[in-house]
Motif scaffolding. Structure first.
Motif, mmCIF file in Angstrom:
data_model
loop_
_atom_site.group_PDB
_atom_site.id
_atom_site.type_symbol
_atom_site.label_atom_id
_atom_site.label_comp_id
_atom_site.label_asym_id
_atom_site.label_seq_id
_atom_site.Cartn_x
_atom_site.Cartn_y
_atom_site.Cartn_z
ATOM 1 N N THR A 178 34.840 53.418 43.727
ATOM 2 C CA THR A 178 36.254 53.026 43.689
ATOM 3 C C THR A 178 36.353 51.511 43.546
ATOM 4 O O THR A 178 35.359 50.801 43.658
ATOM 5 C CB THR A 178 36.987 53.414 44.991
ATOM 6 O OG1 THR A 178 36.323 52.758 46.086
ATOM 7 C CG2 THR A 178 36.993 54.893 45.224
ATOM 8 N N ALA A 179 37.562 51.030 43.293
ATOM 9 C CA ALA A 179 37.870 49.598 43.315
ATOM 10 C C ALA A 179 39.386 49.534 43.425
ATOM 11 O O ALA A 179 40.065 50.508 43.073
ATOM 12 C CB ALA A 179 37.396 48.916 42.034
ATOM 13 N N SER A 180 39.899 48.411 43.890
ATOM 14 C CA SER A 180 41.353 48.314 44.034
ATOM 15 C C SER A 180 42.004 48.470 42.654
ATOM 16 O O SER A 180 41.385 48.152 41.631
ATOM 17 C CB SER A 180 41.727 46.956 44.626
ATOM 18 O OG SER A 180 41.505 45.949 43.664
ATOM 19 N N ALA A 181 43.253 48.948 42.643
ATOM 20 C CA ALA A 181 43.949 49.160 41.370
ATOM 21 C C ALA A 181 44.063 47.842 40.606
ATOM 22 O O ALA A 181 43.885 47.804 39.380
ATOM 23 C CB ALA A 181 45.333 49.742 41.647
ATOM 24 N N ALA A 182 44.320 46.744 41.310
ATOM 25 C CA ALA A 182 44.478 45.440 40.646
ATOM 26 C C ALA A 182 43.174 45.037 39.964
ATOM 27 O O ALA A 182 43.167 44.578 38.818
ATOM 28 C CB ALA A 182 44.893 44.394 41.673
ATOM 29 N N GLU A 183 42.068 45.242 40.662
ATOM 30 C CA GLU A 183 40.781 44.848 40.073
ATOM 31 C C GLU A 183 40.421 45.737 38.875
ATOM 32 O O GLU A 183 39.885 45.271 37.872
ATOM 33 C CB GLU A 183 39.666 44.909 41.125
ATOM 34 C CG GLU A 183 38.307 44.616 40.517
ATOM 35 C CD GLU A 183 37.414 43.733 41.352
ATOM 36 O OE1 GLU A 183 37.922 43.031 42.243
ATOM 37 O OE2 GLU A 183 36.200 43.748 41.089
ATOM 38 N N ARG A 184 40.752 47.008 38.958
ATOM 39 C CA ARG A 184 40.430 47.915 37.854
ATOM 40 C C ARG A 184 41.206 47.515 36.593
ATOM 41 O O ARG A 184 40.660 47.499 35.492
ATOM 42 C CB ARG A 184 40.701 49.360 38.265
ATOM 43 C CG ARG A 184 39.720 49.793 39.362
ATOM 44 C CD ARG A 184 39.740 51.268 39.639
ATOM 45 N NE ARG A 184 40.914 51.729 40.362
ATOM 46 C CZ ARG A 184 41.764 52.622 39.908
ATOM 47 N NH1 ARG A 184 41.595 53.162 38.721
ATOM 48 N NH2 ARG A 184 42.790 52.986 40.630
ATOM 49 N N SER A 213 48.053 48.056 33.806
ATOM 50 C CA SER A 213 48.073 48.583 35.178
ATOM 51 C C SER A 213 48.844 49.889 35.217
ATOM 52 O O SER A 213 48.421 50.861 35.852
ATOM 53 C CB SER A 213 48.755 47.618 36.147
ATOM 54 O OG SER A 213 48.115 46.392 36.120
ATOM 55 N N ASP A 244 32.830 51.138 47.386
ATOM 56 C CA ASP A 244 33.944 50.330 46.887
ATOM 57 C C ASP A 244 33.372 49.110 46.174
ATOM 58 O O ASP A 244 32.627 48.334 46.771
ATOM 59 C CB ASP A 244 34.826 49.901 48.064
ATOM 60 C CG ASP A 244 36.116 49.234 47.596
ATOM 61 O OD1 ASP A 244 36.149 48.707 46.457
ATOM 62 O OD2 ASP A 244 37.095 49.242 48.363
ATOM 63 N N THR A 298 35.133 46.653 44.717
ATOM 64 C CA THR A 298 36.051 45.514 44.616
ATOM 65 C C THR A 298 35.324 44.226 45.014
ATOM 66 O O THR A 298 34.805 44.123 46.123
ATOM 67 C CB THR A 298 37.282 45.716 45.546
ATOM 68 O OG1 THR A 298 37.809 47.016 45.315
ATOM 69 C CG2 THR A 298 38.353 44.663 45.291
#
Ligand code: DC
Length: 224
Positions: A148-154, A175, A203, A205
């Motif tokens: 996973t990774a934060s939505a912002a980072e993805r 986004s 994670d 991120t």
């Protein structure tokens, strides 16, 4: 049972599955399955042949008969042939990704691709990257990772990737697109994106690729 040890790496778009899976496969000398590419290829072939992206039976027939080959091109790049055409770049567009997410929601298409995916599991082993590798395609995988990774980072990673390919993209629009695709992939009835209960969550991120690869090798240690 798979004929060889499998490391299943699942997770949402932009979590870094592709790069990380390549790194893990290289370190172990394992084969790589980019299952997302298969859904992208079905969608691309459907567009070429004028097949409606909601026509399950026609898409499943198409998926079962596709002539797909993976190989390598100059500079270590991946080459993907659909029939006689090299399409590694053509399947990476945002449109191809969204089309792929639509055809991937159809159970008949997923069933048509199941055996093709399982045949990738050959000695010495396979790293399989996707959404349902650990839950459906390789339920007996020795190692299951949910990346996973934060939505912002993805979204930021995807933006950077597109920029490097010379494609202009709007971060806010990206986004939204990613969120829409994740929602479709996670809420569909057929093999939705889920972390298996026996998967290890990682994670990514703010973590460099090499460190994520090390972490996965650590998890895999003693299990292969
Ligand atoms: O990983 P990717 O972005 O190339 O995948 C494209 C789409 O294909 C993604 O939105 C969901 C779908 N997919 C899937 O449903 N199951 C997989 N194992 C891999 C991808």
């Amino acid at each position: 049972m798979s004929a060889a040890p499998v490391i299943a790496i699942d997770g949402p778009s932009g979590a870094g599955k592709g790069t990380v899976s390549r790194g893990v496969a290289r370190r172990l000398g394992f084969r790589l399955l980019d299952s997302g590419a298969l859904y992208r290829l079905v969608a691309l072939a459907a567009r070429q042949d004028g097949i409606d992206l909601a026509d399950g039976p026609a898409l499943a027939r198409l998926a079962a008969g596709l002539d797909i080959r993976f190989g390598s091109a100059e500079g270590g790049r991946v080459a993907i042939w659909l029939g006689g055409r090299e399409v590694a770049t053509a399947i990476r567009t945002e449109l191809a990704g969204n089309d792929a997410s639509r055809v991937a929601a159809i159970g008949q298409v997923r069933s048509a691709l199941l055996d093709r995916q399982r045949r990738f599991a050959v000695p010495p082993g396979l790293v399989a990257d996707g959404r349902d590798m650990g839950s459906v395609v390789f339920p007996d995988a020795r190692v299951k990772i949910f990346l996973t990774a934060s939505a912002a980072e993805r979204a930021a990673r995807r933006h950077k990737q597109l920029k490097e390919q010379g494609v202009t993209a709007n971060l806010a629009a990206l986004s939204l697109e990613i969120a829409e695709r994740d929602l479709r992939d996670s809420t569909r009835a057929a093999s939705p994106l889920v972390a298996s209960a026996d998967a290890t969550r990682v994670d990514t991120t703010g973590i460099p690729v090499e460190a994520v690869v090390e972490r996965i090798l650590q998890v895999a240690h003693g299990r292969l």
